[in-house]
Design a protein around this motif. Structure first.
Motif, mmCIF file in Angstrom:
data_model
loop_
_atom_site.group_PDB
_atom_site.id
_atom_site.type_symbol
_atom_site.label_atom_id
_atom_site.label_comp_id
_atom_site.label_asym_id
_atom_site.label_seq_id
_atom_site.Cartn_x
_atom_site.Cartn_y
_atom_site.Cartn_z
ATOM 1 N N LYS A 58 1.226 -1.364 -0.144
ATOM 2 C CA LYS A 58 -0.043 0.668 0.074
ATOM 3 C C LYS A 58 1.008 1.566 -0.267
ATOM 4 C CE LYS A 58 -3.293 2.453 2.566
ATOM 5 N NZ LYS A 58 -4.008 2.344 3.770
ATOM 6 N N ARG A 61 2.775 2.117 -2.900
ATOM 7 C CA ARG A 61 1.213 1.971 -4.191
ATOM 8 C C ARG A 61 1.173 3.613 -3.925
ATOM 9 N NH1 ARG A 61 -2.457 -0.483 -3.053
ATOM 10 N NH2 ARG A 61 -1.762 -2.252 -3.249
ATOM 11 N N LEU A 62 1.313 3.902 -3.271
ATOM 12 C CA LEU A 62 0.622 5.678 -2.706
ATOM 13 C C LEU A 62 2.478 6.207 -3.214
ATOM 14 C CD1 LEU A 62 -0.480 5.674 0.644
ATOM 15 C CD2 LEU A 62 -1.273 6.224 -1.474
ATOM 16 N N GLU A 65 2.357 6.689 -7.083
ATOM 17 C CA GLU A 65 1.450 7.662 -6.997
ATOM 18 C C GLU A 65 2.502 9.389 -6.952
ATOM 19 O OE1 GLU A 65 -1.959 6.380 -5.410
ATOM 20 O OE2 GLU A 65 -2.775 4.771 -6.125
ATOM 21 N N ALA A 66 2.529 9.378 -5.830
ATOM 22 C CA ALA A 66 3.128 10.759 -6.018
ATOM 23 C C ALA A 66 4.199 10.224 -6.363
ATOM 24 C CB ALA A 66 3.839 10.950 -3.987
ATOM 25 N N LEU A 69 2.672 12.401 -9.891
ATOM 26 C CA LEU A 69 2.946 13.685 -9.517
ATOM 27 C C LEU A 69 3.429 14.609 -9.635
ATOM 28 C CD1 LEU A 69 0.198 12.542 -6.851
ATOM 29 C CD2 LEU A 69 -0.624 13.332 -9.501
ATOM 30 N N GLU A 77 -0.566 18.188 -5.039
ATOM 31 C CA GLU A 77 -0.637 16.929 -5.278
ATOM 32 C C GLU A 77 0.409 15.460 -4.673
ATOM 33 O OE1 GLU A 77 -3.800 15.418 -8.427
ATOM 34 O OE2 GLU A 77 -3.752 17.486 -9.255
ATOM 35 N N ALA A 78 1.419 15.692 -4.977
ATOM 36 C CA ALA A 78 2.824 15.012 -4.795
ATOM 37 C C ALA A 78 2.695 14.758 -3.456
ATOM 38 C CB ALA A 78 3.621 15.364 -5.678
ATOM 39 N N LYS A 81 0.255 13.294 -1.462
ATOM 40 C CA LYS A 81 0.430 12.038 -1.394
ATOM 41 C C LYS A 81 1.376 11.445 -0.017
ATOM 42 C CE LYS A 81 -2.211 9.869 -4.344
ATOM 43 N NZ LYS A 81 -3.242 9.272 -4.146
ATOM 44 N N LEU A 82 2.175 12.576 -0.431
ATOM 45 C CA LEU A 82 3.394 11.732 0.952
ATOM 46 C C LEU A 82 3.267 12.150 1.939
ATOM 47 C CD1 LEU A 82 6.107 13.875 -1.763
ATOM 48 C CD2 LEU A 82 6.486 11.206 -1.079
ATOM 49 N N THR A 84 0.314 11.708 2.946
ATOM 50 C CA THR A 84 -0.139 10.172 3.629
ATOM 51 C C THR A 84 0.933 9.061 3.849
ATOM 52 O OG1 THR A 84 -2.234 10.997 2.207
ATOM 53 C CG2 THR A 84 -1.554 8.575 2.516
ATOM 54 N N VAL A 85 1.353 8.900 3.338
ATOM 55 C CA VAL A 85 2.902 8.365 2.841
ATOM 56 C C VAL A 85 3.568 8.413 4.581
ATOM 57 C CG1 VAL A 85 4.982 6.842 2.093
ATOM 58 C CG2 VAL A 85 2.694 8.353 0.603
#
Length: 93
Positions: A58, A61-62, A65-66, A69, A77-78, A81-82, A84-85
């Motif tokens: 997970k 994957r994030l 995506e980052a 981006l 947006e990146a 995501k970062l 969140t990670v």
């Protein structure tokens, strides 16, 4: 005469090459550096066996995506995501 024609063709080829130059996407080294740091943190947790395989998948994957981006120039947006990670890493997930 042949020499002039060859030189003319060579000059046209050299000058025409600039028309095919492609502008690179904007890059943000800070964004790339954050992705690299997060990747290293994830890898160290994987090496220490503190993440389950599902959690590691997970987070990776994030992170992918980052990274995508960042490459696309979508830095805000990146960063989200970062965040969140990093939040998941700090919460022990």
């Amino acid at each position: 005469m042949l020499r002039r024609a060859v030189i003319g063709v060579a000059m046209a080829c050299l000058m025409g090459g600039t028309a095919y130059a492609v502008d690179e996407e904007p890059t943000d080294t800070a964004c790339s550096d954050q992705v690299t740091a997060a990747d290293e943190a994830i890898q160290s947790k994987i090496d220490a066996n503190t993440l389950s395989e599902d959690e590691a998948d997970k987070l990776n994957r994030l992170l992918d995506e980052a990274d995508a981006l960042c490459t696309q120039g979508k830095f805000q947006e990146a960063s989200a995501k970062l965040a969140t990670v990093n939040g998941a890493m700090n919460n022990g997930k």
